[in-house]
Design a protein around this motif. Structure first.
Motif, PDB file in Angstrom:
ATOM      1  N   VAL A 104      -1.202  -0.751 -12.547  1.00  0.00           N
ATOM      2  CA  VAL A 104      -0.861  -0.985 -13.950  1.00  0.00           C
ATOM      3  C   VAL A 104       0.391  -0.209 -14.359  1.00  0.00           C
ATOM      4  N   VAL A 105       1.238  -0.865 -15.152  1.00  0.00           N
ATOM      5  CA  VAL A 105       2.332  -0.191 -15.850  1.00  0.00           C
ATOM      6  C   VAL A 105       2.195  -0.538 -17.330  1.00  0.00           C
ATOM      7  N   ASP A 106       2.236   0.474 -18.168  1.00  0.00           N
ATOM      8  CA  ASP A 106       2.166   0.233 -19.607  1.00  0.00           C
ATOM      9  C   ASP A 106       2.831   1.389 -20.337  1.00  0.00           C
ATOM     10  N   ASP A 107       2.707   1.400 -21.653  1.00  0.00           N
ATOM     11  CA  ASP A 107       3.365   2.435 -22.435  1.00  0.00           C
ATOM     12  C   ASP A 107       2.894   3.832 -22.044  1.00  0.00           C
ATOM     13  N   ASP A 108       1.591   4.000 -21.789  1.00  0.00           N
ATOM     14  CA  ASP A 108       1.065   5.323 -21.482  1.00  0.00           C
ATOM     15  C   ASP A 108       1.550   5.804 -20.118  1.00  0.00           C
ATOM     16  N   VAL A 109       1.729   4.875 -19.166  1.00  0.00           N
ATOM     17  CA  VAL A 109       2.243   5.260 -17.856  1.00  0.00           C
ATOM     18  C   VAL A 109       3.649   5.836 -17.998  1.00  0.00           C
ATOM     19  N   MET A 110       4.482   5.198 -18.812  1.00  0.00           N
ATOM     20  CA  MET A 110       5.835   5.711 -19.011  1.00  0.00           C
ATOM     21  C   MET A 110       5.799   7.095 -19.667  1.00  0.00           C
ATOM     22  N   TYR A 111       4.906   7.275 -20.628  1.00  0.00           N
ATOM     23  CA  TYR A 111       4.769   8.581 -21.285  1.00  0.00           C
ATOM     24  C   TYR A 111       4.366   9.655 -20.271  1.00  0.00           C
ATOM     25  N   GLN A 112       3.350   9.345 -19.458  1.00  0.00           N
ATOM     26  CA  GLN A 112       2.888  10.326 -18.477  1.00  0.00           C
ATOM     27  C   GLN A 112       3.978  10.647 -17.456  1.00  0.00           C
ATOM     28  N   SER A 113       4.764   9.633 -17.100  1.00  0.00           N
ATOM     29  CA  SER A 113       5.871   9.846 -16.159  1.00  0.00           C
ATOM     30  C   SER A 113       6.911  10.784 -16.745  1.00  0.00           C
TER      31      SER A 113
ATOM     32  N   SER B  30       0.825  -1.208   0.000  1.00  0.00           N
ATOM     33  CA  SER B  30       0.000   0.000   0.000  1.00  0.00           C
ATOM     34  C   SER B  30       0.860   1.259   0.000  1.00  0.00           C
ATOM     35  N   LYS B  31       1.883   1.272   0.832  1.00  0.00           N
ATOM     36  CA  LYS B  31       2.765   2.428   0.914  1.00  0.00           C
ATOM     37  C   LYS B  31       3.529   2.631  -0.391  1.00  0.00           C
ATOM     38  N   ALA B  32       4.006   1.512  -0.968  1.00  0.00           N
ATOM     39  CA  ALA B  32       4.798   1.602  -2.203  1.00  0.00           C
ATOM     40  C   ALA B  32       3.954   2.087  -3.370  1.00  0.00           C
ATOM     41  N   VAL B  33       2.755   1.526  -3.531  1.00  0.00           N
ATOM     42  CA  VAL B  33       1.936   1.910  -4.688  1.00  0.00           C
ATOM     43  C   VAL B  33       1.429   3.344  -4.558  1.00  0.00           C
ATOM     44  N   ALA B  34       1.207   3.796  -3.321  1.00  0.00           N
ATOM     45  CA  ALA B  34       0.778   5.180  -3.128  1.00  0.00           C
ATOM     46  C   ALA B  34       1.864   6.136  -3.612  1.00  0.00           C
ATOM     47  N   PHE B  35       3.113   5.809  -3.288  1.00  0.00           N
ATOM     48  CA  PHE B  35       4.222   6.660  -3.724  1.00  0.00           C
ATOM     49  C   PHE B  35       4.390   6.600  -5.239  1.00  0.00           C
ATOM     50  N   LEU B  36       4.332   5.386  -5.807  1.00  0.00           N
ATOM     51  CA  LEU B  36       4.510   5.233  -7.248  1.00  0.00           C
ATOM     52  C   LEU B  36       3.420   5.964  -8.027  1.00  0.00           C
ATOM     53  N   GLU B  37       2.199   5.904  -7.515  1.00  0.00           N
ATOM     54  CA  GLU B  37       1.103   6.593  -8.194  1.00  0.00           C
ATOM     55  C   GLU B  37       1.287   8.107  -8.117  1.00  0.00           C
ATOM     56  N   SER B  38       1.770   8.590  -6.976  1.00  0.00           N
ATOM     57  CA  SER B  38       1.974  10.038  -6.828  1.00  0.00           C
ATOM     58  C   SER B  38       3.045  10.548  -7.782  1.00  0.00           C
ATOM     59  N   GLN B  39       3.962   9.664  -8.184  1.00  0.00           N
ATOM     60  CA  GLN B  39       5.026  10.036  -9.114  1.00  0.00           C
ATOM     61  C   GLN B  39       4.660   9.765 -10.567  1.00  0.00           C
ATOM     62  N   GLY B  40       3.446   9.256 -10.792  1.00  0.00           N
ATOM     63  CA  GLY B  40       3.010   8.967 -12.146  1.00  0.00           C
ATOM     64  C   GLY B  40       3.653   7.739 -12.755  1.00  0.00           C
ATOM     65  N   LEU B  41       4.203   6.858 -11.913  1.00  0.00           N
ATOM     66  CA  LEU B  41       4.894   5.676 -12.418  1.00  0.00           C
ATOM     67  C   LEU B  41       3.975   4.471 -12.586  1.00  0.00           C
ATOM     68  N   ILE B  42       2.816   4.509 -11.946  1.00  0.00           N
ATOM     69  CA  ILE B  42       1.803   3.474 -12.143  1.00  0.00           C
ATOM     70  C   ILE B  42       0.441   4.154 -12.134  1.00  0.00           C
TER      71      ILE B  42
ATOM     72  N   VAL C  34      16.235  21.424 -21.746  1.00  0.00           N
ATOM     73  CA  VAL C  34      16.055  20.012 -21.393  1.00  0.00           C
ATOM     74  C   VAL C  34      14.581  19.653 -21.335  1.00  0.00           C
ATOM     75  N   SER C  35      13.775  20.505 -20.693  1.00  0.00           N
ATOM     76  CA  SER C  35      12.342  20.236 -20.563  1.00  0.00           C
ATOM     77  C   SER C  35      11.667  20.155 -21.924  1.00  0.00           C
ATOM     78  N   GLU C  36      11.985  21.117 -22.797  1.00  0.00           N
ATOM     79  CA  GLU C  36      11.390  21.105 -24.135  1.00  0.00           C
ATOM     80  C   GLU C  36      11.840  19.874 -24.926  1.00  0.00           C
ATOM     81  N   SER C  37      13.091  19.470 -24.753  1.00  0.00           N
ATOM     82  CA  SER C  37      13.606  18.295 -25.462  1.00  0.00           C
ATOM     83  C   SER C  37      12.915  17.018 -24.988  1.00  0.00           C
ATOM     84  N   ILE C  38      12.706  16.903 -23.661  1.00  0.00           N
ATOM     85  CA  ILE C  38      12.020  15.724 -23.111  1.00  0.00           C
ATOM     86  C   ILE C  38      10.597  15.650 -23.656  1.00  0.00           C
ATOM     87  N   THR C  39       9.903  16.785 -23.627  1.00  0.00           N
ATOM     88  CA  THR C  39       8.512  16.815 -24.099  1.00  0.00           C
ATOM     89  C   THR C  39       8.429  16.444 -25.572  1.00  0.00           C
TER      90      THR C  39
END
Length: 246
Positions: free
Chosen positions: A166-175, A141-153, A217-222
């Motif tokens: 869930v982890v998928d292609d869109d999660v990585m994009y949003q992260s 519960s603690k781990a997934v709460a943190f991961l969700e807050s970071q947009g990793l799941i 850097v930010s513009e390049s990442i986006t």
């Protein structure tokens, strides 16, 4: 290049290398081992500041002994899906966990994320995670709460109304997009300091350079994330339809 498990002598060389401030890659080169082997060894045994060769060697022998006992108690352990080597999968998951830890994730959180990324379904329930990783539901519960807050799941409910992570292609994009936004915010704050500290001062010049750097850097990442999403996440059927006919 030597294979198999690290010897006690090799662990002593790792400890000496760390004491001398050598990078993992240089220590690995001297041992003629993959860098990932040295990285995993150090992170699994206290990290670069707490690594001790004798303690690491005893801990490894203890883990191997526990695995042998577990195997003898459960000789009928079901085979891995797709004919995978269970030991190779375990070693790889540990390495993946180490990489996440190096990026700043706490160990338990890194284990949960690695567990999600290495499952075929790309999603697990809290109870499935707890069972697969042999950790408590509270830790999950603690781990997934943190991961969700970071947009990793992300969370979703399945047909049985169970919450899945869930982890998928869109999660990585949003992260990646969240990372770009955080980087851009740093640039905004740095640029605010230019006016406060005075545009002709050394401190203001430093902040302006920081702002320009992180803006780039930010513009390049986006831009890269958007391009990758458009190209790499296109379904094969779509690509086939888009390809020119001969």
């Amino acid at each position: 290049m030597p294979g198999g498990r690290l010897t006690q002598h090799e662990r002593q060389q790792i400890a000496l290398g760390l004491a001398d401030g050598l990078a993992y890659a240089e220590i690995a080169r001297r041992l003629e081992r993959p860098t990932s082997t040295v990285t995993r060894e150090v992170m699994r045994n206290g990290g670069p500041t707490a690594y001790r060769a004798d303690l690491a060697h005893r801990a490894t022998e203890h883990r191997a002994h526990r695995r042998r006992k577990a195997a003898s108690r459960n000789p009928g352990t079901p085979p891995q899906a797709h004919g995978r080597d269970a030991e190779a999968v375990r070693e790889y998951t540990e390495m993946f966990t180490t990489v996440f830890m190096q990026s700043g994730l706490p160990k338990m959180t890194a284990r949960v994320l690695a567990g999600l990324y290495t499952t075929d379904a790309g999603s697990l329930t809290a109870s499935e995670l707890a069972g697969a990783l042999r950790i408590s539901p509270a830790s999950v519960s603690k781990a997934v709460a943190f991961l969700e807050s970071q947009g990793l799941i992300r969370r979703e409910r399945d047909e049985r109304r169970r919450e899945r992570y869930v982890v998928d292609d869109d999660v990585m994009y949003q992260s990646m997009m969240a990372s770009a936004r955080a980087t851009a915010h740093l640039g905004e704050v740095a640029r605010q300091g230019v006016g406060i500290l005075g545009p002709d001062t050394p401190a203001a010049a430093r902040l302006e350079n920081i702002a320009r750097f992180v803006d780039f850097v930010s513009e390049s990442i986006t831009r890269a994330a958007d391009q990758a999403r458009e190209i790499l996440h296109t379904k094969p059927e779509t690509l086939k339809c888009l390809s020119p006919t001969r």
